[in-house]
Motif scaffolding. Sequence first.
Motif, PDB file in Angstrom:
ATOM      1  N   ARG A 396      -6.617  -2.717  -3.035  1.00 25.72           N
ATOM      2  CA  ARG A 396      -7.306  -1.803  -4.311  1.00 25.72           C
ATOM      3  C   ARG A 396      -5.963  -1.572  -5.517  1.00 25.72           C
ATOM      4  O   ARG A 396      -6.309  -1.551  -6.166  1.00 25.72           O
ATOM      5  CB  ARG A 396      -8.407  -0.406  -3.611  1.00 25.72           C
ATOM      6  CG  ARG A 396      -9.534  -1.181  -2.787  1.00 25.72           C
ATOM      7  CD  ARG A 396     -10.359  -0.477  -2.523  1.00 25.72           C
ATOM      8  NE  ARG A 396     -10.054   0.681  -3.707  1.00 25.72           N
ATOM      9  CZ  ARG A 396     -10.709   2.022  -3.503  1.00 25.72           C
ATOM     10  NH1 ARG A 396     -11.010   2.041  -1.933  1.00 25.72           N
ATOM     11  NH2 ARG A 396     -10.898   3.001  -3.825  1.00 25.72           N
ATOM     12  N   GLY A 397      -5.034  -1.182  -4.436  1.00 28.09           N
ATOM     13  CA  GLY A 397      -3.954  -0.363  -4.951  1.00 28.09           C
ATOM     14  C   GLY A 397      -3.687   0.755  -5.420  1.00 28.09           C
ATOM     15  O   GLY A 397      -3.367   1.522  -6.472  1.00 28.09           O
ATOM     16  N   ASP A 398      -4.713   1.660  -4.755  1.00 31.88           N
ATOM     17  CA  ASP A 398      -4.778   2.825  -5.183  1.00 31.88           C
ATOM     18  C   ASP A 398      -5.141   3.754  -3.118  1.00 31.88           C
ATOM     19  O   ASP A 398      -6.010   4.579  -3.098  1.00 31.88           O
ATOM     20  CB  ASP A 398      -6.352   3.708  -5.562  1.00 31.88           C
ATOM     21  CG  ASP A 398      -7.230   2.812  -4.833  1.00 31.88           C
ATOM     22  OD1 ASP A 398      -7.499   1.660  -4.245  1.00 31.88           O
ATOM     23  OD2 ASP A 398      -8.500   2.703  -6.243  1.00 31.88           O
ATOM     24  N   ASP A 399      -4.487   2.748  -2.146  1.00 30.66           N
ATOM     25  CA  ASP A 399      -4.969   3.817  -1.169  1.00 30.66           C
ATOM     26  C   ASP A 399      -4.074   4.506  -1.277  1.00 30.66           C
ATOM     27  O   ASP A 399      -3.234   5.079  -1.602  1.00 30.66           O
ATOM     28  CB  ASP A 399      -4.143   2.838   0.533  1.00 30.66           C
ATOM     29  CG  ASP A 399      -3.245   2.618   0.002  1.00 30.66           C
ATOM     30  OD1 ASP A 399      -1.810   2.869   0.154  1.00 30.66           O
ATOM     31  OD2 ASP A 399      -2.735   0.899   0.815  1.00 30.66           O
ATOM     32  N   ALA A 400      -4.058   5.653   0.071  1.00 32.03           N
ATOM     33  CA  ALA A 400      -3.831   7.144   0.277  1.00 32.03           C
ATOM     34  C   ALA A 400      -1.905   7.078  -0.033  1.00 32.03           C
ATOM     35  O   ALA A 400      -1.893   7.944  -0.894  1.00 32.03           O
ATOM     36  CB  ALA A 400      -3.567   7.643   1.580  1.00 32.03           C
ATOM     37  N   ALA A 406       1.983   7.857  -6.210  1.00 36.13           N
ATOM     38  CA  ALA A 406       2.050   7.654  -8.017  1.00 36.13           C
ATOM     39  C   ALA A 406       1.932   8.944  -8.226  1.00 36.13           C
ATOM     40  O   ALA A 406       2.566   9.532  -9.288  1.00 36.13           O
ATOM     41  CB  ALA A 406       0.746   7.062  -7.993  1.00 36.13           C
ATOM     42  N   GLU A 407       1.051  10.280  -7.804  1.00 38.83           N
ATOM     43  CA  GLU A 407       1.335  11.779  -7.881  1.00 38.83           C
ATOM     44  C   GLU A 407       2.832  12.027  -7.454  1.00 38.83           C
ATOM     45  O   GLU A 407       3.699  12.707  -8.422  1.00 38.83           O
ATOM     46  CB  GLU A 407       0.837  12.034  -6.404  1.00 38.83           C
ATOM     47  CG  GLU A 407       0.801  14.082  -6.965  1.00 38.83           C
ATOM     48  CD  GLU A 407       0.278  14.704  -6.080  1.00 38.83           C
ATOM     49  OE1 GLU A 407       0.501  15.137  -4.965  1.00 38.83           O
ATOM     50  OE2 GLU A 407      -1.505  13.598  -5.213  1.00 38.83           O
ATOM     51  N   ALA A 408       3.167  11.738  -6.978  1.00 39.19           N
ATOM     52  CA  ALA A 408       5.169  12.179  -6.545  1.00 39.19           C
ATOM     53  C   ALA A 408       5.596  11.381  -8.271  1.00 39.19           C
ATOM     54  O   ALA A 408       6.188  12.489  -8.780  1.00 39.19           O
ATOM     55  CB  ALA A 408       5.613  11.551  -5.373  1.00 39.19           C
ATOM     56  N   SER A 409       5.639  10.515  -8.498  1.00 39.45           N
ATOM     57  CA  SER A 409       5.960   9.836  -9.787  1.00 39.45           C
ATOM     58  C   SER A 409       5.967  10.358 -11.321  1.00 39.45           C
ATOM     59  O   SER A 409       6.184  10.709 -11.550  1.00 39.45           O
ATOM     60  CB  SER A 409       6.337   8.473  -9.761  1.00 39.45           C
ATOM     61  OG  SER A 409       6.552   7.709 -11.110  1.00 39.45           O
ATOM     62  N   LEU A 410       4.394  10.934 -10.795  1.00 43.20           N
ATOM     63  CA  LEU A 410       4.194  12.014 -12.440  1.00 43.20           C
ATOM     64  C   LEU A 410       4.316  13.282 -12.766  1.00 43.20           C
ATOM     65  O   LEU A 410       4.790  13.401 -13.059  1.00 43.20           O
ATOM     66  CB  LEU A 410       2.795  11.604 -12.405  1.00 43.20           C
ATOM     67  CG  LEU A 410       1.830  12.033 -13.484  1.00 43.20           C
ATOM     68  CD1 LEU A 410       1.711  11.451 -14.755  1.00 43.20           C
ATOM     69  CD2 LEU A 410       0.205  12.288 -13.331  1.00 43.20           C
ATOM     70  N   LEU A 411       4.251  13.903 -11.360  1.00 42.97           N
ATOM     71  CA  LEU A 411       4.462  15.200 -11.317  1.00 42.97           C
ATOM     72  C   LEU A 411       6.211  15.116 -10.882  1.00 42.97           C
ATOM     73  O   LEU A 411       6.758  16.872 -11.044  1.00 42.97           O
ATOM     74  CB  LEU A 411       3.023  15.973 -10.255  1.00 42.97           C
ATOM     75  CG  LEU A 411       1.977  15.452 -10.751  1.00 42.97           C
ATOM     76  CD1 LEU A 411       1.239  16.383  -9.015  1.00 42.97           C
ATOM     77  CD2 LEU A 411       1.260  15.948 -11.631  1.00 42.97           C
ATOM     78  N   GLY A 412       6.158  14.973 -10.168  1.00 45.63           N
ATOM     79  CA  GLY A 412       8.239  15.399  -9.749  1.00 45.63           C
ATOM     80  C   GLY A 412       8.301  15.953  -8.113  1.00 45.63           C
ATOM     81  O   GLY A 412       7.179  15.563  -8.048  1.00 45.63           O
TER      82      GLY A 412
END
Length: 412
Positions: A396-400, A406-412
């Motif tokens: 799926r590409g959206d596992d934990a 992705a969250e760390a990349s977005l929010l830093g």
Amino acid sequence: MSVRKRTWKDKEGIVRGEAWVVDYVDAKGVRRLKTFKLKKEADAFVKTMAYEVVQGTHVADRDTVTVKKAGELWIATGEGEGLERSTINQRKRHLKFHIEPFIGDTLLSKVDPRAFQDTLRAEGRSAAMVKKALGSLGSIFADAIERKKATRNPVRDMRRSRKGKESRAEKRQKGKLKVGKDIPTRDEVRAVVAALSGRWRPLLLTAIFAGLRSSELRGLRWQDVDLEKREIRVHQRADEFGEIGPPKSEAGERTIPIPPIVINALREWKLAYSRPIIGKDDDGKPIREDAKPHHLIFANGAGKVESHANIVNRGLVPAMLSASVTVPTDKKDEDGKTIMAAKYSGLHALRHFYASWLINRPADGGLGLPLKMVQERMGHSSITMTADTYGHLFPRGDDADELAAAEASLLG
């Protein structure tokens, strides 16, 4: 054109019967009379017939044929088009055992496909067989329309009206392919590979790591394998009668890369390949004819096409039993112990595994190929077929872990 009521009286003037008669002229200018029990049936016929006459597609009952005759013409069409013998035989079986006994003497214009379907179910036909028989009946109508023996295909009309509902019900009943149930697990494949030996080892390794259909395996020649480039080219297949022909579809003709374990097994098999003795060397040992390009790789002892049943019953099933990839049965042996059976009794399970191997992430022991490449390797005629069958196996590409990254990349 007229619709009138007709009555029959006895000698005493008492009405003994009545019916509704449609009096019309068909597209050929021939006057026709057709009788109905109910007025609403006559009115419905008039509406349909009037349109068909204008379109030039109307066929009167006397000009049509019975289902049995139309079925015979349908088989003749297939033979004339050069369909495979297995396909022709399937048509004959459907007609003889599932269609003729119930509606063989019925005119095409009188066939009610819904009633036919109900009859098949009442006679104990399986859901799969009912579906196949209806499909054959629809094909009979399609051929009859081309022969001007029918004007409409009631099977197609019935399916069109229920397509969405039946499709959803069928999907619910069939369900998705499941690893461990329909698809062997990685551990199960490891166990089977370790248990393989003899003449079945190269064949089943090719099935596992190239995903060939049984017919493609049985028709594979030495000239179709490039041991240096490590690839197999599928150019032909063997049908259930051992007759060689083209692949199942245009997409079936393909080139498949194969891993070292298959290459090594095929090299060893080629050296040990059973070939005619053409002489003896200085030490008196037999000299055998080299494996020729046109020789079948997995031929039987007579050099002919191996049967599918032999591959399953003498190759796959014993390998599963030896590898303890089994399920319990209801039977007991002489000591009262439960008799075990092969968990996967069909070669298609290995083809399913191959598809899952192509799809799985490299971290999970797979190749991580995109959908289009999976379609090409499998030899499917459309990408929709691949997506419908194996789409749920793609990551799926959206596992934990990936969501956290992705969250760390977005929010830093």
